[in-house]
Write a protein that holds these residues in place. Structure first.
Motif, mmCIF file in Angstrom:
data_model
loop_
_atom_site.group_PDB
_atom_site.id
_atom_site.type_symbol
_atom_site.label_atom_id
_atom_site.label_comp_id
_atom_site.label_asym_id
_atom_site.label_seq_id
_atom_site.Cartn_x
_atom_site.Cartn_y
_atom_site.Cartn_z
ATOM 1 N N THR A 74 0.861 -1.182 0.000
ATOM 2 C CA THR A 74 0.000 0.000 0.000
ATOM 3 C C THR A 74 0.897 1.232 0.000
ATOM 4 N N PHE B 193 0.490 5.365 0.279
ATOM 5 C CA PHE B 193 -0.483 6.370 0.698
ATOM 6 C C PHE B 193 0.169 7.747 0.689
ATOM 7 N N CYS B 194 -0.457 8.700 0.002
ATOM 8 C CA CYS B 194 0.015 10.081 -0.050
ATOM 9 C C CYS B 194 -0.604 10.849 1.113
ATOM 10 N N ARG B 195 0.241 11.435 1.957
ATOM 11 C CA ARG B 195 -0.234 12.085 3.181
ATOM 12 C C ARG B 195 -0.550 13.570 2.985
ATOM 13 N N SER C 146 -4.320 6.728 -2.282
ATOM 14 C CA SER C 146 -3.849 5.422 -1.848
ATOM 15 C C SER C 146 -3.887 4.443 -3.014
ATOM 16 N N ASN D 139 -6.261 9.568 -6.789
ATOM 17 C CA ASN D 139 -6.130 8.654 -5.645
ATOM 18 C C ASN D 139 -5.114 9.193 -4.652
#
Length: 138
Positions: free
Chosen positions: A39, A41-43, A99, A97
């Motif tokens: 996974t 994920f862009c924070r 994620s 997206n």
């Protein structure tokens, strides 16, 4: 079953696509998990993630122009706390997206021949974006 987590900091030069395939692949290889699920994920709320073609640079340019037309800078937005590119950046993030789930086999991401991972910076100014990474598997 094992799992690992980490993060990558990606510098951007302003609005546009930054390929992160190699950086993510390097992190994944260091985890020594052969088969599982990764996974990414862009924070951030004004940057996003894409999987798209990484062979023809025209694809990146066309995507960037398309999203600029789709959510242009405008004085019509109520939210402009950080400038005229603020709300368009949030709209572009909402349409893409933050994620991605990517299968892992033999210690590598299972991507198609022409697929690459991209951080899509939606703000005009350069930033340092953080990607959270998690892999689970054997």
């Amino acid at each position: 079953m094992r799992q690992a987590h980490g993060q990558l900091t990606i510098p951007t030069r302003g609005a546009g696509l930054v390929e992160v395939t190699d950086a993510v692949a390097g992190w994944l290889a260091a985890q020594r998990i052969a088969d599982g699920l990764l996974t990414v994920f862009c924070r951030h709320t004004s940057a996003s993630l894409l999987i798209n073609e990484n062979a023809a640079s025209a694809v990146r340019r066309d995507l960037e122009r398309y999203f600029q037309r789709l959510a242009p800078e405008s004085r019509d937005y109520e939210h402009d706390d950080e400038g005229p590119d603020d709300m368009p950046a949030h709209l572009k993030t909402a349409l893409t997206n933050v994620s991605l789930g990517i299968p892992v086999a033999d210690g590598r991401m299972v991507l198609g021949t022409w697929q690459g991972l991209y951080l899509f910076e939606h703000r005009a100014a350069p930033h340092r974006r953080t990607l959270a990474l998690h892999v689970i598997g054997d």
